[in-house]
Design a protein around this motif. Structure first.
Motif, short mmCIF file in Angstrom:
data_model
loop_
_atom_site.label_atom_id
_atom_site.label_comp_id
_atom_site.label_asym_id
_atom_site.label_seq_id
_atom_site.Cartn_x
_atom_site.Cartn_y
_atom_site.Cartn_z
N SER A 58 0.84 -1.18 0.00
CA SER A 58 0.00 0.00 0.00
C SER A 58 0.88 1.23 0.00
O SER A 58 2.10 1.15 0.14
CB SER A 58 -0.95 0.00 1.20
OG SER A 58 -1.96 0.98 1.02
N ILE A 62 -2.18 1.87 4.91
CA ILE A 62 -2.30 0.54 5.52
C ILE A 62 -3.57 0.43 6.35
O ILE A 62 -4.37 -0.49 6.16
CB ILE A 62 -1.07 0.23 6.38
CG1 ILE A 62 0.18 0.08 5.50
CG2 ILE A 62 -1.30 -1.04 7.20
CD1 ILE A 62 0.18 -1.15 4.62
N ARG A 63 -3.78 1.37 7.27
CA ARG A 63 -4.97 1.29 8.11
C ARG A 63 -6.23 1.56 7.30
O ARG A 63 -7.24 0.86 7.43
CB ARG A 63 -4.87 2.29 9.27
CG ARG A 63 -6.06 2.21 10.23
CD ARG A 63 -5.97 3.29 11.30
NE ARG A 63 -4.86 3.06 12.20
CZ ARG A 63 -4.93 2.32 13.31
NH1 ARG A 63 -6.08 1.75 13.64
NH2 ARG A 63 -3.89 2.16 14.09
N LEU A 67 -5.50 -3.11 6.11
CA LEU A 67 -4.36 -4.02 6.17
C LEU A 67 -3.59 -3.98 7.50
O LEU A 67 -2.52 -4.58 7.61
CB LEU A 67 -3.39 -3.71 5.02
CG LEU A 67 -3.87 -4.08 3.62
CD1 LEU A 67 -2.90 -3.56 2.57
CD2 LEU A 67 -4.04 -5.59 3.49
N ARG A 71 -0.53 -6.49 8.43
CA ARG A 71 0.83 -6.04 8.73
C ARG A 71 1.32 -6.58 10.07
O ARG A 71 2.48 -6.95 10.22
CB ARG A 71 0.90 -4.51 8.72
CG ARG A 71 2.29 -3.95 9.05
CD ARG A 71 2.38 -2.48 8.83
NE ARG A 71 1.44 -1.73 9.64
CZ ARG A 71 1.34 -0.40 9.60
NH1 ARG A 71 2.10 0.30 8.76
NH2 ARG A 71 0.47 0.23 10.37
N CYS A 78 4.31 -7.37 4.15
CA CYS A 78 3.47 -6.18 4.01
C CYS A 78 4.38 -4.97 3.81
O CYS A 78 5.26 -4.70 4.63
CB CYS A 78 2.60 -5.99 5.24
SG CYS A 78 1.40 -4.66 5.08
N ASP A 80 4.68 -0.86 3.00
CA ASP A 80 4.12 0.49 2.88
C ASP A 80 5.19 1.35 2.22
O ASP A 80 6.21 1.66 2.83
CB ASP A 80 3.76 1.03 4.26
CG ASP A 80 3.04 2.37 4.18
OD1 ASP A 80 3.06 3.00 3.10
OD2 ASP A 80 2.46 2.80 5.20
#
Length: 277
Positions: A58, A62-63, A67, A71, A78, A80
């Protein structure tokens, strides 16, 4: 949020915020109802438990894209990349070329920044990656800049792109599993901010006739199906028989079932969500 402790402790939560209690920073309870993004995140965790090649990417979302739990459970899988959507998609292309199963979760309005990479770094090579196109459509409190109004148009122009549009949590679960584990090439799943409506069934087939009728065909996709089914009920009270056709896949479009309905009713109406088709 500098100087306001709740925002300093949770900067991503307070990046874009609706109403909240300034005394403690808490948001109303109904603001935490599960939505499409939460469903997406849960299915990603379920898939990762069984498929070690699955990874998530992402771009500082993320939030927001659901996700956070992924994470936490799979930190090494994962990524970011920060506010660099083009890099996120190019990176996914590289991972796919090496045999990984990358899923890129980005808001619709910001995926526009990766248009070139979608074409040259992924689709022209027919690489298999999945796009979680979050915040598709109107986004409410997120504001005008976050409205996902263009993804159908620009994704439809990308070679070999398959676009899936779940209308319920159940359809998102089914489509995401299929997109990751069964399909090939680039696949985009577009879903809205927030939750599902009264329609909570699962018809992930490319085209489904949800209601048969003789006077009018209404063609739609996504959560607009809730409004269309309600409209069909109101028209039935006026003696108008409506055939409701729902698209789960808008590109490539399977025309035969749509044309069959049109030949029967001789009148086709596309809801606002389907006008781009």
């Amino acid at each position: 949020g500098k100087g306001y402790r709740p925002a300093e402790l949770n900067p991503d939560v307070f990046h874009g915020i609706g109403c909240f209690d300034p005394s403690d920073g808490h948001t109303p309870q109904n603001a935490h109802l599960p939505g499409f993004s939460d469903t997406f995140g849960r299915v990603m965790c379920e898939l990762a438990d069984k498929e070690p090649r699955l990874c998530a990417i992402s771009a500082a979302m993320i939030r927001g894209t659901g996700l956070a739990e992924f994470r936490k459970a799979y930190p090494a899988r994962c990524f970011d990349v920060g506010i660099a959507e083009g890099h996120a998609v190019a990176m996914a292309g590289g991972l796919a070329k090496q045999g990984m199963l990358p899923v890129v979760a980005i808001y619709s309005t910001f995926l526009q920044r990766a248009y070139d990479m979608l074409i040259h770094d992924t689709s022209l090579q027919r690489l298999h990656l999945v796009l979680g196109v979050d915040r598709a459509g109107i986004v409410g409190n997120d504001g005008d800049t976050h409205n996902g109004c263009f993804d159908i148009s620009y994704l439809s122009s990308v070679p070999y792109m398959r676009i899936l549009c779940p209308a319920s949590f159940a359809e998102l679960r089914a489509m995401l599993r299929k997109a990751v584990l069964e399909l090939s090439g680039p696949v985009a799943l577009r879903y809205p901010r927030g939750g599902e409506g009264a329609y909570q069934d699962c018809h992930p087939e490319p085209v489904t006739v949800l209601r048969e009728g003789n006077d009018l065909t209404i063609l739609t996709y996504g959560i607009v199906i809730n409004d269309v089914l309600q409209a069909a009920d109101l028209l039935a009270q006026q003696g108008i028989s409506v055939e409701v056709v729902k698209l789960a896949q808008v590109a490539p479009l399977e025309l035969a079932p749509v044309l069959a309905s049109l030949h029967k009713t001789c009148l086709l109406y596309t809801s606002d969500a389907a006008d781009d088709l």
